[in-house]
Structures are given as structure tokens and as C-alpha cells.
Design a protein around this motif. Structure first.
Motif, PDB file in Angstrom:
ATOM      1  N   TYR A  97       0.745  -1.114  -0.039  1.00  0.00           N
ATOM      2  CA  TYR A  97      -0.006  -0.043   0.125  1.00  0.00           C
ATOM      3  C   TYR A  97       0.727   1.236   0.084  1.00  0.00           C
ATOM      4  CZ  TYR A  97      -3.285   3.544   1.472  1.00  0.00           C
ATOM      5  OH  TYR A  97      -3.968   4.822   1.484  1.00  0.00           O
ATOM      6  N   ALA A  98       1.945   1.032   0.818  1.00  0.00           N
ATOM      7  CA  ALA A  98       2.724   2.432   0.641  1.00  0.00           C
ATOM      8  C   ALA A  98       3.597   2.721  -0.484  1.00  0.00           C
ATOM      9  CB  ALA A  98       4.115   2.217   2.026  1.00  0.00           C
ATOM     10  N   LEU A  99       3.972   1.529  -1.247  1.00  0.00           N
ATOM     11  CA  LEU A  99       4.422   1.827  -2.575  1.00  0.00           C
ATOM     12  C   LEU A  99       3.336   2.013  -3.673  1.00  0.00           C
ATOM     13  CD1 LEU A  99       7.152  -1.024  -2.628  1.00  0.00           C
ATOM     14  CD2 LEU A  99       7.260   1.559  -1.897  1.00  0.00           C
ATOM     15  N   SER A 100       2.026   1.953  -3.393  1.00  0.00           N
ATOM     16  CA  SER A 100       1.142   2.274  -4.404  1.00  0.00           C
ATOM     17  C   SER A 100       0.434   3.656  -4.194  1.00  0.00           C
ATOM     18  CB  SER A 100      -0.181   1.063  -4.069  1.00  0.00           C
ATOM     19  OG  SER A 100      -0.774   1.335  -3.126  1.00  0.00           O
ATOM     20  N   VAL A 101       0.939   4.118  -3.149  1.00  0.00           N
ATOM     21  CA  VAL A 101       0.556   5.707  -3.130  1.00  0.00           C
ATOM     22  C   VAL A 101       1.415   6.676  -3.527  1.00  0.00           C
ATOM     23  CG1 VAL A 101      -0.130   7.289  -1.007  1.00  0.00           C
ATOM     24  CG2 VAL A 101      -0.718   5.266  -0.761  1.00  0.00           C
ATOM     25  N   LYS A 102       0.988   7.234  -4.756  1.00  0.00           N
ATOM     26  CA  LYS A 102       1.666   8.337  -5.207  1.00  0.00           C
ATOM     27  C   LYS A 102       2.430   9.413  -4.640  1.00  0.00           C
ATOM     28  CE  LYS A 102      -0.935   7.357  -9.358  1.00  0.00           C
ATOM     29  NZ  LYS A 102      -1.872   7.821 -10.463  1.00  0.00           N
ATOM     30  N   SER A 103       1.964   9.707  -3.397  1.00  0.00           N
ATOM     31  CA  SER A 103       2.408  10.820  -2.694  1.00  0.00           C
ATOM     32  C   SER A 103       3.423  10.349  -1.799  1.00  0.00           C
ATOM     33  CB  SER A 103       1.307  11.460  -1.560  1.00  0.00           C
ATOM     34  OG  SER A 103       0.763  10.435  -0.685  1.00  0.00           O
ATOM     35  N   TYR A 106      10.243   9.098  -2.432  1.00  0.00           N
ATOM     36  CA  TYR A 106      11.198   7.814  -2.607  1.00  0.00           C
ATOM     37  C   TYR A 106      10.643   6.250  -2.896  1.00  0.00           C
ATOM     38  CZ  TYR A 106      14.022  11.474  -1.065  1.00  0.00           C
ATOM     39  OH  TYR A 106      14.962  12.513  -0.720  1.00  0.00           O
ATOM     40  N   ARG A 107       9.181   6.534  -3.113  1.00  0.00           N
ATOM     41  CA  ARG A 107       8.702   5.057  -3.310  1.00  0.00           C
ATOM     42  C   ARG A 107       9.216   4.187  -4.567  1.00  0.00           C
ATOM     43  NH1 ARG A 107       3.984   4.289  -6.733  1.00  0.00           N
ATOM     44  NH2 ARG A 107       3.722   6.365  -8.136  1.00  0.00           N
ATOM     45  N   ASN A 108       9.760   4.848  -5.593  1.00  0.00           N
ATOM     46  CA  ASN A 108      10.046   4.224  -6.664  1.00  0.00           C
ATOM     47  C   ASN A 108      11.421   3.828  -6.201  1.00  0.00           C
ATOM     48  OD1 ASN A 108       7.974   4.606  -8.504  1.00  0.00           O
ATOM     49  ND2 ASN A 108       8.887   6.587  -8.958  1.00  0.00           N
ATOM     50  N   VAL A 114      13.602  -3.271  -3.246  1.00  0.00           N
ATOM     51  CA  VAL A 114      12.814  -4.692  -3.201  1.00  0.00           C
ATOM     52  C   VAL A 114      12.931  -5.570  -4.290  1.00  0.00           C
ATOM     53  CG1 VAL A 114      10.552  -5.641  -2.777  1.00  0.00           C
ATOM     54  CG2 VAL A 114      11.175  -3.430  -1.509  1.00  0.00           C
ATOM     55  N   TYR A 115      12.961  -4.900  -5.416  1.00  0.00           N
ATOM     56  CA  TYR A 115      12.876  -5.708  -6.918  1.00  0.00           C
ATOM     57  C   TYR A 115      14.345  -6.163  -6.893  1.00  0.00           C
ATOM     58  CZ  TYR A 115      13.459  -6.666 -11.731  1.00  0.00           C
ATOM     59  OH  TYR A 115      13.668  -7.174 -12.889  1.00  0.00           O
ATOM     60  N   PHE A 116      15.350  -5.456  -6.514  1.00  0.00           N
ATOM     61  CA  PHE A 116      16.769  -5.830  -6.613  1.00  0.00           C
ATOM     62  C   PHE A 116      17.126  -7.490  -5.708  1.00  0.00           C
ATOM     63  CE2 PHE A 116      21.142  -6.041  -5.414  1.00  0.00           C
ATOM     64  CZ  PHE A 116      21.933  -5.698  -6.471  1.00  0.00           C
TER      65      PHE A 116
END
Length: 293
Positions: A97-103, A106-108, A114-116
Motif C-alpha cells: 500500500y505504501a508503494l502504491s500511494v503516489k504521494s 522515494y517510493r520508486n 525490493v526488486y533488486f
């Protein structure tokens, strides 16, 4: 009510018939395993797998349930599956949910970190040293839970589902004074039951089938999970087969094949029963009408 035409009814009947036949085709091998597990070893060696035991025998199940070890292993695996799935779902949902919130700032960057971990990891030796020496979790039940709490793949699946939810739902809640924790647990998660059921099932299957971590970190017999205990039973049977091949014992046939079938039934039975309870959540359209007009 619109009345269906004859071609439509025939086509629907054909679909039902095809799905029914395919379901029977999928169930027959499983039924053969269950039926053959109740047959004697001699019957299996003579007649092969059948859909009904010709020589009924409970020797395989008696060997598996010969002492209380299997019951302790069931308890360990059940606790690991339930506790691990619940905690994993909480952590995965919070991060997704934190990574889906655009506001979120540094979410990207966090998502890339995490992807790494999906591409590169420290390896078995580094993981073993970290868990057994530095975290000192060896011979504890938590060593079967904590290292697997968060799956990057499951997190990204859930994040993509959260990202597909209309932003106006959360925005309308914030206008009414709701914070992000309230929005997550009272709004987002209730309308995400299909995704939660899917990810939860992935986690439950992973914890239920966990055995390799027990090989590395568990020496206490009281902490053996079910899958690892079954593996030890099978290894002992292989040793008995080797002994019986070298030393001829009259009228003695080690129940190797039937025990393998019985262990299959014992290990997959409870997790298979979980599907009917989750099936009702695999539906769509739960978000209809969720946006305030």
C-alpha cells in the motif's frame, strides 16, 4: 428475465459437460493415490495403482502415526503456517500500500531496492551465517517464519492490485478525516479480498511445504515441521529396503510404496481443504459502488 434460446442452452450445457469431464480427469489421479494408500504393499506390487484397494490395509498409516512425533510435527507446521501467513500478509499489505500511494516520497527507489532482492541475494552460506550465528535463531520455531516473512514477488502483485483501485476512494476518506492506517485496514483491504486470498494462499502453501530450513537450522525433534519429518520417514524406509534386499526376510515386504502414497495424503490433505473456504473470495466486482457520488 430474458429467456435463453435453444442454441444458448445447448452451448452452456456443452461448457458444463466439458468442465465436468475435465474436473473428473483431474480428480482421478488424486483418488487413485488415496485409494492405493489403503492397499497392502503386496497388492500394489502385484496389481499396481487402482481406484479401489483390493487388499485393504492400514499398515502405511500405522507406520506414519506410530508415535506422537507426527502430531507434534502437525502442530509445528500448523502454527508456522497460520502465524507466518498472518504476519506476512500484514507486512506485505503495508509495504504494498505504501508503494502504491503516489504521494509517498522515494517510493520508486524503495520499490527498486525490493526488486533488486529478486535478482541477487547473498547465497546459502551468508544466509546460514546470518540466521544461525548473528541472529541466533537456530533451533527456534521462528527460524521457520521470520526469514520468509516478506516475498518481493507477492508484494509487487499486491501493489499492482492496490494501484488499480480508484484514487478517489482514498481521497474521499481523507477528506472525511481518515488517516492512511484507517484507509488501509478499513477501506482498501476489504475491497481487495480476491487479491488478499490469492497472496495469502501463496504464503500458506509456502509455509506448509517448508522443509529445507528445518534441514539447516532445526536439530530439536520437537520442532520438526511435517514435511521434514515425512522426508526423514522416507529416508528410513529407503534404508530398510536396502537392508531387506541384502538380508532376505520371509514374508516381509517393507511398505515403501504405500507409505509414499500415505504421506502424500497426510501432507496435502489439510491444505487442499483450504481451497473451498478461499474460493468464495475469488470474485470480481467488489469495487462497484465504492466511489462516493
Amino acid at each position: 428475465m430474458i429467456k435463453e434460446s435453444l442454441p444458448d442452452r445447448l452451448l452452456k450445457s456443452l461448457f458444463y459437460l466439458t468442465i465436468g469431464l475435465f474436473s473428473v480427469y483431474c480428480l482421478l489421479p488424486f483418488w487413485s493415490v488415496v485409494a492405493s494408500s489403503f492397499a497392502s504393499e503386496a497388492s500394489i506390487l502385484k496389481n499396481g495403482y487402482t481406484f479401489w484397494p483390493k487388499d485393504f490395509s492400514l499398515d502405511a498409516y500405522k507406520m506414519i502415526f506410530s508415535d506422537n512425533t507426527i502430531y507434534r510435527a502437525y502442530g509445528v507446521t500448523t502454527f508456522v503456517t497460520v502465524a507466518g501467513t498472518v504476519i506476512s500478509m500484514i507486512l506485505t499489505s503495508a509495504l504494498a500500500y505504501a508503494l502504491s500511494v503516489k504521494s509517498v516520497k522515494y517510493r520508486n527507489h524503495i520499490a527498486f531496492y525490493v526488486y533488486f532482492t529478486m535478482l541477487f541475494h547473498g547465497g546459502l552460506v551468508a544466509t546460514y551465517l546470518l540466521i544461525s550465528k548473528y541472529l541466533d535463531m537456530k533451533d527456534t520455531i521462528w527460524v521457520l517464519i521470520i526469514p520468509s516473512l516478506l516475498s518481493a514477488w507477492n508484494m509487487f502483485l499486491l501493489r499492482n492490485f492496490f494501484a488499480s483501485i480508484d484514487d478517489s476512494i482514498a481521497e474521499s476518506a481523507k477528506i472525511d478525516g481518515a488517516n492512511d492506517v484507517y484507509i488501509l485496514f478499513r477501506i482498501i483491504l476489504p475491497i481487495s479480498l480476491p487479491a488478499l486470498a490469492t497472496i495469502g494462499l501463496f504464503y500458506a502453501l509456502s509455509y506448509w511445504n517448508k522443509w529445507f530450513d528445518a534441514v539447516l537450522y532445526i536439530n530439536d525433534k520437537d520442532l520438526y515441521p511435517l514435511q521434514y519429518l515425512i522426508q526423514r520417514i522416507m529416508n528410513n524406509l529407503d534404508y530398510i529396503n536396502q537392508i531387506s534386499a541384502d538380508v532376505s526376510i520371509p514374508n516381509f515386504i517393507p511398505p515403501a510404496m504405500t507409505v509414499r502414497l500415505a504421506t502424500t495424503v497426510v501432507t496435502i490433505g489439510p491444505i487442499v481443504l483450504l481451497y473451498p473456504f478461499l474460493q468464495k473470495y475469488f470474485v470480481k466486482g467488489l469495487m462497484v459502488g465504492a466511489v462516493k457520488g
